[in-house]
Design an enzyme around this catalytic site. Sequence first.
Site, PDB file in Angstrom:
ATOM      1  N   ASP A  86      41.118  34.349  38.148  1.00 42.76           N
ATOM      2  CA  ASP A  86      40.005  35.264  38.423  1.00 42.76           C
ATOM      3  C   ASP A  86      39.931  36.306  37.306  1.00 42.76           C
ATOM      4  O   ASP A  86      40.788  37.191  37.227  1.00 42.76           O
ATOM      5  CB  ASP A  86      40.207  35.954  39.778  1.00 42.76           C
ATOM      6  CG  ASP A  86      39.007  36.824  40.103  1.00 42.76           C
ATOM      7  OD1 ASP A  86      37.907  36.263  40.259  1.00 42.76           O
ATOM      8  OD2 ASP A  86      39.157  38.073  40.162  1.00 42.76           O
ATOM      9  N   TYR A 143      37.793  43.653  33.007  1.00 48.16           N
ATOM     10  CA  TYR A 143      39.261  43.742  32.948  1.00 48.16           C
ATOM     11  C   TYR A 143      39.773  43.943  31.519  1.00 48.16           C
ATOM     12  O   TYR A 143      40.929  44.298  31.322  1.00 48.16           O
ATOM     13  CB  TYR A 143      39.924  42.516  33.598  1.00 48.16           C
ATOM     14  CG  TYR A 143      39.533  42.286  35.046  1.00 48.16           C
ATOM     15  CD1 TYR A 143      38.970  43.309  35.806  1.00 48.16           C
ATOM     16  CD2 TYR A 143      39.717  41.050  35.668  1.00 48.16           C
ATOM     17  CE1 TYR A 143      38.592  43.107  37.136  1.00 48.16           C
ATOM     18  CE2 TYR A 143      39.349  40.840  36.994  1.00 48.16           C
ATOM     19  CZ  TYR A 143      38.778  41.867  37.712  1.00 48.16           C
ATOM     20  OH  TYR A 143      38.402  41.665  39.023  1.00 48.16           O
ATOM     21  N   LYS A 164      32.922  37.552  35.538  1.00 42.26           N
ATOM     22  CA  LYS A 164      31.913  38.351  36.248  1.00 42.26           C
ATOM     23  C   LYS A 164      31.159  39.244  35.272  1.00 42.26           C
ATOM     24  O   LYS A 164      31.751  39.738  34.304  1.00 42.26           O
ATOM     25  CB  LYS A 164      32.587  39.252  37.304  1.00 42.26           C
ATOM     26  CG  LYS A 164      33.669  38.562  38.118  1.00 42.26           C
ATOM     27  CD  LYS A 164      34.265  39.476  39.170  1.00 42.26           C
ATOM     28  CE  LYS A 164      35.493  38.854  39.803  1.00 42.26           C
ATOM     29  NZ  LYS A 164      36.745  39.069  39.042  1.00 42.26           N
TER      30      LYS A 164
HETATM   31  N1  LIG Z   1      35.628  41.575  42.673  1.00 38.05           N
HETATM   32  C1  LIG Z   1      36.173  42.758  42.655  1.00 38.05           C
HETATM   33  O1  LIG Z   1      35.483  43.777  42.701  1.00 38.05           O
HETATM   34  C2  LIG Z   1      37.657  42.887  42.608  1.00 38.05           C
HETATM   35  C3  LIG Z   1      38.257  44.127  42.873  1.00 38.05           C
HETATM   36  C4  LIG Z   1      39.636  44.199  42.829  1.00 38.05           C
HETATM   37  C5  LIG Z   1      40.403  43.073  42.537  1.00 38.05           C
HETATM   38  N2  LIG Z   1      39.785  41.890  42.255  1.00 38.05           N
HETATM   39  C6  LIG Z   1      40.589  40.662  41.938  1.00 38.05           C
HETATM   40  O2  LIG Z   1      41.612  40.500  42.916  1.00 38.05           O
HETATM   41  C7  LIG Z   1      42.879  40.418  42.248  1.00 38.05           C
HETATM   42  C8  LIG Z   1      43.988  40.958  43.116  1.00 38.05           C
HETATM   43  O3  LIG Z   1      43.743  42.270  43.517  1.00 38.05           O
HETATM   44  P1  LIG Z   1      44.720  43.497  43.231  1.00 38.05           P
HETATM   45  O4  LIG Z   1      45.467  43.279  41.979  1.00 38.05           O
HETATM   46  O5  LIG Z   1      43.897  44.717  43.357  1.00 38.05           O
HETATM   47  O6  LIG Z   1      45.678  43.525  44.498  1.00 38.05           O
HETATM   48  P2  LIG Z   1      46.717  42.563  45.254  1.00 38.05           P
HETATM   49  O7  LIG Z   1      46.739  41.212  44.674  1.00 38.05           O
HETATM   50  O8  LIG Z   1      46.429  42.741  46.697  1.00 38.05           O
HETATM   51  O9  LIG Z   1      48.094  43.300  44.974  1.00 38.05           O
HETATM   52  C9  LIG Z   1      48.751  43.266  43.735  1.00 38.05           C
HETATM   53  C10 LIG Z   1      50.034  44.062  43.884  1.00 38.05           C
HETATM   54  O10 LIG Z   1      50.879  43.428  44.865  1.00 38.05           O
HETATM   55  C11 LIG Z   1      52.144  43.130  44.291  1.00 38.05           C
HETATM   56  N3  LIG Z   1      52.553  41.821  44.790  1.00 38.05           N
HETATM   57  C12 LIG Z   1      52.075  40.602  44.414  1.00 38.05           C
HETATM   58  N4  LIG Z   1      52.690  39.624  45.091  1.00 38.05           N
HETATM   59  C13 LIG Z   1      53.584  40.222  45.911  1.00 38.05           C
HETATM   60  C14 LIG Z   1      54.540  39.727  46.830  1.00 38.05           C
HETATM   61  N5  LIG Z   1      54.675  38.418  47.050  1.00 38.05           N
HETATM   62  N6  LIG Z   1      55.309  40.620  47.502  1.00 38.05           N
HETATM   63  C15 LIG Z   1      55.178  41.946  47.290  1.00 38.05           C
HETATM   64  N7  LIG Z   1      54.290  42.472  46.428  1.00 38.05           N
HETATM   65  C16 LIG Z   1      53.505  41.611  45.735  1.00 38.05           C
HETATM   66  C17 LIG Z   1      51.929  43.087  42.784  1.00 38.05           C
HETATM   67  O11 LIG Z   1      53.125  43.440  42.152  1.00 38.05           O
HETATM   68  P3  LIG Z   1      53.636  42.742  40.773  1.00 38.05           P
HETATM   69  O12 LIG Z   1      52.457  42.665  39.844  1.00 38.05           O
HETATM   70  O13 LIG Z   1      54.722  43.651  40.303  1.00 38.05           O
HETATM   71  O14 LIG Z   1      54.166  41.368  41.100  1.00 38.05           O
HETATM   72  C18 LIG Z   1      50.839  44.154  42.609  1.00 38.05           C
HETATM   73  O15 LIG Z   1      51.416  45.449  42.573  1.00 38.05           O
HETATM   74  C19 LIG Z   1      42.648  41.196  40.965  1.00 38.05           C
HETATM   75  O16 LIG Z   1      43.635  40.925  39.991  1.00 38.05           O
HETATM   76  C20 LIG Z   1      41.273  40.739  40.584  1.00 38.05           C
HETATM   77  O17 LIG Z   1      41.338  39.460  39.974  1.00 38.05           O
HETATM   78  C21 LIG Z   1      38.432  41.776  42.298  1.00 38.05           C
END
Ligand SMILES: NC(=O)c1ccc[n+]([C@@H]2O[C@H](COP(=O)([O-])OP(=O)(O)OC[C@H]3O[C@@H](n4cnc5c(N)ncnc54)[C@H](OP(=O)(O)O)[C@@H]3O)[C@@H](O)[C@H]2O)c1
Length: 294
Positions: free
Chosen positions: A61, A66, A91
């Site tokens: 994604d 980004y 996007k």
């Molecule tokens: N369309 C949109 O508007 C939008 C908005 C926000 C996000 N996104 C997409 O969604 C993706 C994910 O969202 P996000 O990065 O905000 O949040 P997330 O995936 O909910 O959370 C990421 C966090 O959780 C930790 N983590 C990952 N796996 C884990 C596990 N198994 N156990 C414990 N902690 C864990 C990661 O740590 P580590 O990195 O240290 O492993 C990081 O700090 C983004 O990268 C992006 O591609 C899209």
Amino acid sequence: MAIEKRPEALARAVELREAGPLLASGHRMPAVGFGTSGLAPGIDTEEAVKCAMIHGYRHFDCAAKYGNEISVGVALKNSGIEREEFFITSKVWLDSMTYEGTIESCHRSIRDLKCQYLDLYLIHWPASPYKQPNWRDINLNVWRAMCDLYREGLVKSIGVSNCKELHLDDLLKSEIPPMVNQLEVHPGHAQRSLLKFSQDRNMVIQGWSPLGRSKVVRNEVVIEMARKYGRTPAQICLRYDWQLGVVPLPKAVNIDHVITNLNFLNFEISDEDMEVLHKLENAQVGFSYEDPDM
Ligand SMILES: NC(=O)c1ccc[n+]([C@@H]2O[C@H](COP(=O)([O-])OP(=O)(O)OC[C@H]3O[C@@H](n4cnc5c(N)ncnc54)[C@H](OP(=O)(O)O)[C@@H]3O)[C@@H](O)[C@H]2O)c1
């Protein structure tokens, strides 16, 4: 060993692709996507994407916003994996919300990602009636560009992100309606009525921040449920999305996280426990408070 020659990663990639939903375009989306937001451009992004590929992720994604698509592209190209094996999303950002801006932004993302075409192109955030008086025209012009990119074959499927019912109304009347809505989905913010609205209109939902940016995995209710099922709290969150019909997009750098986040297909949360998780929405655990109209 070249990435594509690792048999266990290959088997996982095939399992995830076959389990994933079919889009209205006829293309299949793998059951989990690797989130690339927040990865610093350069070696950090290259290593994170390479690590994800080594363990079986093929769905990435990405987004112009980004700022790291060039580095994702380096990792994809150096992997030796065939282009057809990947599912790459990008996007169009708010600074390019015109017909021409969308076409240009798409070409730039394809060039940066070095991937010839995108599997999915999304409007990152819709124009909002609370911010722009001409929001309908903005969204319709951008959608017209998305449809042209789709007809041209530069993008295999098209959709939106962060769209609520109001933003979707006009686009759903288009000859080519949105095929995907990417939304924040985790137990603390599941938006179930919007999921149903979108799914009833043949859109596949991708769940962003499926771990509530790690806040939901630290919640006591989720930790207790993980113990009960013999899983990790993150697997409970990812399985929760999956049981709502949502393809989760977790981001992880820690290698244990990268691996554990791939394994949520082979267990089931009971209906009773899904209800327990739904209740976390009352406390908005891990909600980002990001809203297109605020
Ligand atoms: N369309 C949109 O508007 C939008 C908005 C926000 C996000 N996104 C997409 O969604 C993706 C994910 O969202 P996000 O990065 O905000 O949040 P997330 O995936 O909910 O959370 C990421 C966090 O959780 C930790 N983590 C990952 N796996 C884990 C596990 N198994 N156990 C414990 N902690 C864990 C990661 O740590 P580590 O990195 O240290 O492993 C990081 O700090 C983004 O990268 C992006 O591609 C899209």
